[in-house]
Enzyme design. Structure first.
Site, mmCIF file in Angstrom:
data_model
loop_
_atom_site.group_PDB
_atom_site.id
_atom_site.type_symbol
_atom_site.label_atom_id
_atom_site.label_comp_id
_atom_site.label_asym_id
_atom_site.label_seq_id
_atom_site.Cartn_x
_atom_site.Cartn_y
_atom_site.Cartn_z
ATOM 1 N N PHE A 16 56.600 20.201 72.321
ATOM 2 C CA PHE A 16 57.520 20.969 72.012
ATOM 3 C C PHE A 16 57.281 23.089 71.654
ATOM 4 C CE2 PHE A 16 56.305 18.239 68.342
ATOM 5 C CZ PHE A 16 56.088 19.679 67.206
ATOM 6 N N HIS A 60 61.352 28.967 57.027
ATOM 7 C CA HIS A 60 59.642 28.257 56.629
ATOM 8 C C HIS A 60 59.000 28.503 55.588
ATOM 9 C CE1 HIS A 60 56.443 27.309 58.264
ATOM 10 N NE2 HIS A 60 55.480 28.576 56.801
#
Length: 162
Positions: free
Chosen positions: A98, A156
């Site tokens: 991914f 993040h």
């Protein structure tokens, strides 16, 4: 004095070298240019407000939550991430299937990269954000209120000092 981790130092050095504008430092000096005396141990963490955050215009919301929790922005820059920087930053997962999707998403729109400082900052930031998968995040967390799913999760945040 807080030591800057290698990863944060790498990001700061990369940020300052990418463009002619320098990283803005906003903490640690008062109006008289004298160092601020700190009476407790501080910790620093990298936070990236992702493309979905910037596109939704909710960066101010996230920053307000961080600041209301007593955390401070000590460096900040808006930038466009490129493949090289993403491969370096996500080197621990670059081999996974991914990874190309992450690169495509994270380079799709400018992001805001920040160094956040405060007592126990890493754990506190992660608690404010909630679980990585926004669909599992509780209401009241950044990801629970603003995120969409696992990758489109607004921000993040570092999970350790390393």
């Amino acid at each position: 004095m807080v030591t800057i981790t290698k990863k944060i130092l790498f990001v700061l050095l990369t940020l300052s070298c990418i463009s002619s504008s320098s990283v803005v430092f906003a903490r640690g000096v008062n109006i008289d240019k004298k160092p601020i005396k700190r009476e407790f141990s501080m910790e620093r963490s990298l936070v990236i407000l992702k493309p979905d955050c910037m596109k939704k215009h909710v960066a101010g919301n996230v920053i307000t939550r961080l600041e209301n929790a007593g955390l401070c922005i000590v460096a900040c820059k808006i930038m466009q991430l490129d493949n090289k920087l993403l491969k370096d930053h996500y080197s621990h997962i670059a081999h996974l299937p991914f990874f190309p999707e992450i690169v495509e998403f994270m380079s799709s729109y400018p992001v805001m990269v920040m160094v956040i400082e405060g007592p126990n900052a890493i754990a506190r930031i992660r608690n404010l954000l909630g679980p990585t998968d926004s669909q599992q995040a509780l209401p009241g967390t950044v990801r629970g209120d603003l995120g969409t799913y696992k990758m489109r999760n607004i921000a993040h945040a570092s999970d350790s000092k390393e």
